[in-house]
Scaffold this motif. Structure first.
Motif, PDB file in Angstrom:
ATOM      1  N   GLN A  39      -3.285  -3.093  10.069  1.00 25.02           N
ATOM      2  CA  GLN A  39      -2.450  -2.374  11.026  1.00 25.02           C
ATOM      3  C   GLN A  39      -2.382  -3.062  12.383  1.00 25.02           C
ATOM      4  OE1 GLN A  39      -5.336  -1.094   9.646  1.00 25.02           O
ATOM      5  NE2 GLN A  39      -6.250   0.442  10.992  1.00 25.02           N
ATOM      6  N   TRP A  40      -3.331  -3.954  12.680  1.00 26.18           N
ATOM      7  CA  TRP A  40      -3.286  -4.674  13.958  1.00 26.18           C
ATOM      8  C   TRP A  40      -2.442  -5.951  13.850  1.00 26.18           C
ATOM      9  CZ3 TRP A  40      -8.090  -2.937  11.991  1.00 26.18           C
ATOM     10  CH2 TRP A  40      -8.543  -1.754  12.595  1.00 26.18           C
ATOM     11  N   ARG A  41      -2.225  -6.392  12.668  1.00 27.24           N
ATOM     12  CA  ARG A  41      -1.370  -7.531  12.327  1.00 27.24           C
ATOM     13  C   ARG A  41      -1.966  -8.884  12.731  1.00 27.24           C
ATOM     14  NH1 ARG A  41       4.779  -6.358  13.831  1.00 27.24           N
ATOM     15  NH2 ARG A  41       3.932  -6.543  15.933  1.00 27.24           N
ATOM     16  N   SER A  42      -2.113  -9.720  11.735  1.00 26.09           N
ATOM     17  CA  SER A  42      -2.574 -11.088  11.929  1.00 26.09           C
ATOM     18  C   SER A  42      -1.628 -11.849  12.853  1.00 26.09           C
ATOM     19  CB  SER A  42      -2.628 -11.784  10.566  1.00 26.09           C
ATOM     20  OG  SER A  42      -2.553 -13.187  10.690  1.00 26.09           O
ATOM     21  N   PRO A  43      -2.134 -12.844  13.590  1.00 25.26           N
ATOM     22  CA  PRO A  43      -1.242 -13.700  14.378  1.00 25.26           C
ATOM     23  C   PRO A  43      -0.169 -14.383  13.533  1.00 25.26           C
ATOM     24  CG  PRO A  43      -3.523 -14.061  15.020  1.00 25.26           C
ATOM     25  CD  PRO A  43      -3.560 -13.176  13.807  1.00 25.26           C
ATOM     26  N   VAL A  44      -0.402 -14.461  12.228  1.00 25.72           N
ATOM     27  CA  VAL A  44       0.589 -15.068  11.334  1.00 25.72           C
ATOM     28  C   VAL A  44       1.887 -14.267  11.331  1.00 25.72           C
ATOM     29  CG1 VAL A  44       1.061 -15.689   8.903  1.00 25.72           C
ATOM     30  CG2 VAL A  44      -1.196 -16.116   9.880  1.00 25.72           C
ATOM     31  N   HIS A  45       1.835 -12.983  11.738  1.00 21.19           N
ATOM     32  CA  HIS A  45       3.045 -12.149  11.664  1.00 21.19           C
ATOM     33  C   HIS A  45       4.175 -12.706  12.523  1.00 21.19           C
ATOM     34  CE1 HIS A  45       2.248 -10.212  15.631  1.00 21.19           C
ATOM     35  NE2 HIS A  45       3.515  -9.900  15.574  1.00 21.19           N
ATOM     36  N   ARG A  46       3.816 -13.465  13.570  1.00 23.02           N
ATOM     37  CA  ARG A  46       4.853 -14.044  14.425  1.00 23.02           C
ATOM     38  C   ARG A  46       5.636 -15.142  13.704  1.00 23.02           C
ATOM     39  NH1 ARG A  46       0.488 -13.591  18.068  1.00 23.02           N
ATOM     40  NH2 ARG A  46       0.048 -15.820  17.909  1.00 23.02           N
ATOM     41  N   LEU A  47       5.061 -15.664  12.627  1.00 23.48           N
ATOM     42  CA  LEU A  47       5.712 -16.719  11.850  1.00 23.48           C
ATOM     43  C   LEU A  47       6.334 -16.184  10.563  1.00 23.48           C
ATOM     44  CD1 LEU A  47       2.738 -19.240  12.103  1.00 23.48           C
ATOM     45  CD2 LEU A  47       4.847 -19.360  13.424  1.00 23.48           C
ATOM     46  N   ALA A  48       5.957 -14.966  10.189  1.00 25.52           N
ATOM     47  CA  ALA A  48       6.344 -14.432   8.876  1.00 25.52           C
ATOM     48  C   ALA A  48       7.777 -13.918   8.870  1.00 25.52           C
ATOM     49  CB  ALA A  48       5.389 -13.317   8.465  1.00 25.52           C
ATOM     50  N   ASP A  49       8.450 -14.130   7.745  1.00 18.49           N
ATOM     51  CA  ASP A  49       9.760 -13.517   7.531  1.00 18.49           C
ATOM     52  C   ASP A  49       9.598 -12.025   7.280  1.00 18.49           C
ATOM     53  OD1 ASP A  49      11.830 -15.923   7.118  1.00 18.49           O
ATOM     54  OD2 ASP A  49       9.919 -16.488   6.230  1.00 18.49           O
ATOM     55  N   ILE A  50       8.547 -11.676   6.536  1.00 10.38           N
ATOM     56  CA  ILE A  50       8.280 -10.274   6.203  1.00 10.38           C
ATOM     57  C   ILE A  50       6.776 -10.031   6.320  1.00 10.38           C
ATOM     58  CG2 ILE A  50       8.441  -8.477   4.431  1.00 10.38           C
ATOM     59  CD1 ILE A  50      10.723 -10.211   3.190  1.00 10.38           C
ATOM     60  N   SER A  51       6.406  -8.995   7.064  1.00 12.50           N
ATOM     61  CA  SER A  51       4.994  -8.605   7.181  1.00 12.50           C
ATOM     62  C   SER A  51       4.806  -7.233   6.559  1.00 12.50           C
ATOM     63  CB  SER A  51       4.560  -8.567   8.647  1.00 12.50           C
ATOM     64  OG  SER A  51       4.560  -9.856   9.221  1.00 12.50           O
ATOM     65  N   LEU A  52       3.865  -7.127   5.633  1.00  6.64           N
ATOM     66  CA  LEU A  52       3.526  -5.860   4.987  1.00  6.64           C
ATOM     67  C   LEU A  52       2.162  -5.433   5.516  1.00  6.64           C
ATOM     68  CD1 LEU A  52       4.644  -6.814   1.359  1.00  6.64           C
ATOM     69  CD2 LEU A  52       5.952  -5.541   3.085  1.00  6.64           C
ATOM     70  N   THR A  53       2.147  -4.399   6.361  1.00  5.98           N
ATOM     71  CA  THR A  53       0.915  -3.986   7.018  1.00  5.98           C
ATOM     72  C   THR A  53       0.269  -2.818   6.285  1.00  5.98           C
ATOM     73  OG1 THR A  53       2.115  -2.510   8.515  1.00  5.98           O
ATOM     74  CG2 THR A  53       1.769  -4.761   9.251  1.00  5.98           C
ATOM     75  N   CYS A  54      -1.045  -2.870   6.180  1.00  3.06           N
ATOM     76  CA  CYS A  54      -1.810  -1.851   5.459  1.00  3.06           C
ATOM     77  C   CYS A  54      -2.932  -1.333   6.351  1.00  3.06           C
ATOM     78  CB  CYS A  54      -2.441  -2.440   4.192  1.00  3.06           C
ATOM     79  SG  CYS A  54      -1.298  -3.297   3.101  1.00  3.06           S
ATOM     80  N   VAL A  75      -9.699  -2.665   0.849  1.00  6.57           N
ATOM     81  CA  VAL A  75      -8.524  -3.386   0.341  1.00  6.57           C
ATOM     82  C   VAL A  75      -7.693  -2.496  -0.575  1.00  6.57           C
ATOM     83  CG1 VAL A  75      -9.661  -5.627   0.494  1.00  6.57           C
ATOM     84  CG2 VAL A  75      -9.751  -4.346  -1.666  1.00  6.57           C
ATOM     85  N   ALA A  76      -8.045  -1.223  -0.672  1.00  7.50           N
ATOM     86  CA  ALA A  76      -7.389  -0.341  -1.638  1.00  7.50           C
ATOM     87  C   ALA A  76      -5.882  -0.251  -1.402  1.00  7.50           C
ATOM     88  CB  ALA A  76      -8.006   1.058  -1.588  1.00  7.50           C
ATOM     89  N   THR A  77      -5.471  -0.085  -0.149  1.00  6.73           N
ATOM     90  CA  THR A  77      -4.045   0.030   0.144  1.00  6.73           C
ATOM     91  C   THR A  77      -3.336  -1.294  -0.094  1.00  6.73           C
ATOM     92  OG1 THR A  77      -4.553   1.702   1.814  1.00  6.73           O
ATOM     93  CG2 THR A  77      -2.367   0.731   1.873  1.00  6.73           C
ATOM     94  N   THR A  78      -3.992  -2.393   0.232  1.00  4.22           N
ATOM     95  CA  THR A  78      -3.402  -3.706  -0.016  1.00  4.22           C
ATOM     96  C   THR A  78      -3.221  -3.945  -1.503  1.00  4.22           C
ATOM     97  OG1 THR A  78      -4.629  -4.472   1.942  1.00  4.22           O
ATOM     98  CG2 THR A  78      -3.537  -6.147   0.593  1.00  4.22           C
ATOM     99  N   VAL A  79      -4.212  -3.544  -2.294  1.00  2.00           N
ATOM    100  CA  VAL A  79      -4.094  -3.679  -3.748  1.00  2.00           C
ATOM    101  C   VAL A  79      -2.913  -2.861  -4.265  1.00  2.00           C
ATOM    102  CG1 VAL A  79      -5.200  -3.154  -5.961  1.00  2.00           C
ATOM    103  CG2 VAL A  79      -6.514  -4.253  -4.155  1.00  2.00           C
ATOM    104  N   LEU A  80      -2.724  -1.664  -3.697  1.00  2.00           N
ATOM    105  CA  LEU A  80      -1.585  -0.833  -4.094  1.00  2.00           C
ATOM    106  C   LEU A  80      -0.266  -1.571  -3.863  1.00  2.00           C
ATOM    107  CD1 LEU A  80      -0.265   1.856  -4.923  1.00  2.00           C
ATOM    108  CD2 LEU A  80      -0.444   2.574  -2.536  1.00  2.00           C
ATOM    109  N   LEU A  81      -0.120  -2.195  -2.694  1.00  2.16           N
ATOM    110  CA  LEU A  81       1.108  -2.933  -2.411  1.00  2.16           C
ATOM    111  C   LEU A  81       1.244  -4.154  -3.306  1.00  2.16           C
ATOM    112  CD1 LEU A  81       1.530  -2.886   1.475  1.00  2.16           C
ATOM    113  CD2 LEU A  81       2.584  -1.418  -0.239  1.00  2.16           C
ATOM    114  N   VAL A  82       0.134  -4.841  -3.559  1.00  4.26           N
ATOM    115  CA  VAL A  82       0.168  -6.022  -4.436  1.00  4.26           C
ATOM    116  C   VAL A  82       0.591  -5.626  -5.842  1.00  4.26           C
ATOM    117  CG1 VAL A  82      -1.267  -7.762  -5.579  1.00  4.26           C
ATOM    118  CG2 VAL A  82      -1.470  -7.402  -3.119  1.00  4.26           C
ATOM    119  N   GLU A  83       0.021  -4.557  -6.367  1.00  7.26           N
ATOM    120  CA  GLU A  83       0.368  -4.136  -7.726  1.00  7.26           C
ATOM    121  C   GLU A  83       1.798  -3.614  -7.798  1.00  7.26           C
ATOM    122  OE1 GLU A  83      -2.824  -1.520  -9.060  1.00  7.26           O
ATOM    123  OE2 GLU A  83      -3.759  -3.272  -9.987  1.00  7.26           O
ATOM    124  N   SER A  84       2.259  -2.985  -6.712  1.00  4.81           N
ATOM    125  CA  SER A  84       3.654  -2.553  -6.663  1.00  4.81           C
ATOM    126  C   SER A  84       4.578  -3.775  -6.671  1.00  4.81           C
ATOM    127  CB  SER A  84       3.916  -1.719  -5.405  1.00  4.81           C
ATOM    128  OG  SER A  84       3.145  -0.537  -5.413  1.00  4.81           O
TER     129      SER A  84
END
Length: 290
Positions: A221-236, A247-256
Motif C-alpha cells: 500500500q505504500w508502493r515501491s519506488p518502482v511504481h514511478r517506472l511501472a505501466d501498471i501498479s497493483l497494490t496490496c 502475502v495472502a492478498t498478493t497471492v490472491l491477485l497473482v492467482e486471479s
C-alpha cells in the motif's frame, strides 16, 4: 491516521475525481514521490507542484485533516512503517494485542486486507496487466526479491504451462544484468517489490525501462519506488499481527492473473496442458492409482 485502514495515497486516489484542476495537479505531484514529497514545508510542496499555498491547504482539508501539520504527521507515520524491520513491527503489534486466538486474529487481518485491496484496485488496470502478460509476442520476464522471489516462482511456474517465451529473473543474484542483454522494446517485466524495497530491483526496473520494456508491478500500500517506472501498479495491503508482512492478498491477485491469462487464449493453454501431461506420463513423475 484519520482512517487506520487507509494510507494517504489510498485517500488521494479515492478522492482524485472530486479535486479541482489545481488540486489534482497537486495530488499527482504528491503521488509521484510518495510519501517523501509531503514531508517538507507547505510552501515548498506548493512550489514543486506549481500550485498556490491555499490549494495545498484546501486539498489537505478535503482529505480529512485539520491542517498541513496533521497531514505531515500521518506521512511520517507511514514512512516509519515502511522502514520497520521484523522486530520493530512485532513489538508495535504486541503492545496492543487483542484478545482471542491467533488463528482468528490473523484471519480477520487478512480478510480486512483483501477487502481494502479489492475496494481500491482498478479492474481496467488489472485487465490491462493480464493482457500484457498474456501477449506471447512479448518476451515475459518475472522478477522477485529476497522474500517475494517465491511469488515470482509461483507465477513463473504457471506461465510456463500457459505460454512460451518467458524468463524467470533471479533479481537477488549478481547474474541478473545478463538477463537484460536480450530485453527489447515492448517486452514485459512483472516485478514484485514490497517494503523494505530492494535497491537492485529498482536498478533492474530502471534499466528495463530504458530498453523500452513495459513494467507490471506487484507492491504494497505504500508502493515501491518502482511504481514511478511501472505501466501498471497493483497494490496490496500486507499488514497482519506478525513480525512479517502477509502475502495472502498478493497471492490472491497473482492467482486471479493466472486464471485470466489462461482464459485469454484457452485453446492454446489447453493444448500445452495436454502436452505437459503426456510428458509427465512418460517421465512417471506422478503416481497413478488407476
Amino acid at each position: 491516521m484519520t482512517d487506520a485502514n487507509q494510507t494517504i495515497s489510498d485517500r488521494i486516489q479515492k478522492e482524485l475525481d472530486t479535486f479541482t484542476r489545481a488540486e489534482r495537479q497537486l495530488a499527482l505531484s504528491i503521488l509521484e514521490n510518495y510519501p517523501a514529497s509531503g514531508l517538507g514545508p507547505l510552501a515548498a510542496l506548493a512550489r514543486s507542484a506549481e500550485v498556490s499555498v491555499p490549494t495545498v491547504a484546501r486539498m489537505v482539508q478535503k482529505l480529512g485533516y485539520k491542517g498541513y501539520p496533521d497531514f505531515q504527521a500521518d506521512l511520517r507515520d507511514e514512512l516509519s512503517a515502511i522502514a520497520k524491520g521484523p522486530i520493530a513491527k512485532h513489538e508495535t503489534w504486541a503492545g496492543a494485542a487483542p484478545s482471542g486466538h491467533i488463528l482468528n486474529r490473523f484471519t480477520e487481518a487478512v480478510i480486512d486486507n483483501i477487502r481494502n485491496t479489492m475496494a481500491h484496485i482498478d479492474p481496467v488496470a488489472f485487465d490491462s496487466a493480464c493482457a500484457l502478460v498474456a501477449d506471447q509476442k512479448r518476451h515475459l520476464y518475472i522478477v522477485g526479491g529476497r522474500i517475494t522471489h517465491t511469488l515470482a516462482e509461483y507465477l513463473f511456474m504457471h506461465m510456463q504451462v500457459i505460454r512460451p517465451n518467458l524468463t524467470h529473473v533471479q533479481s537477488t543474484s549478481n547474474t541478473w544484468p545478463h538477463y537484460l542483454l536480450n530485453a527489447t522494446e515492448g517486452d514485459v517485466f512483472v516485478i514484485f517489490d514490497v517494503r523494505r524495497y530492494e535497491n537492485n530491483t529498482l536498478k533492474l526496473a530502471e534499466m528495463a525501462r530504458a530498453r523500452g520494456a513495459r513494467i507490471v508491478l506487484f507492491t504494497d500500500q505504500w508502493r515501491s519506488p518502482v511504481h514511478r517506472l511501472a505501466d501498471i501498479s497493483l497494490t496490496c495491503r500486507i499488514i497482519v499481527p506478525s513480525a512479517w508482512d502477509s502475502v495472502a492478498t498478493t497471492v490472491l491477485l497473482v492467482e486471479s492473473m493466472i486464471s485470466q491469462v489462461q482464459n485469454l487464449d484457452w485453446d492454446n493453454t489447453r493444448d500445452r496442458m495436454q502436452e505437459l501431461e503426456e510428458i509427465f506420463d512418460k517421465t512417471r513423475l506422478f503416481r497413478k492409482f488407476t
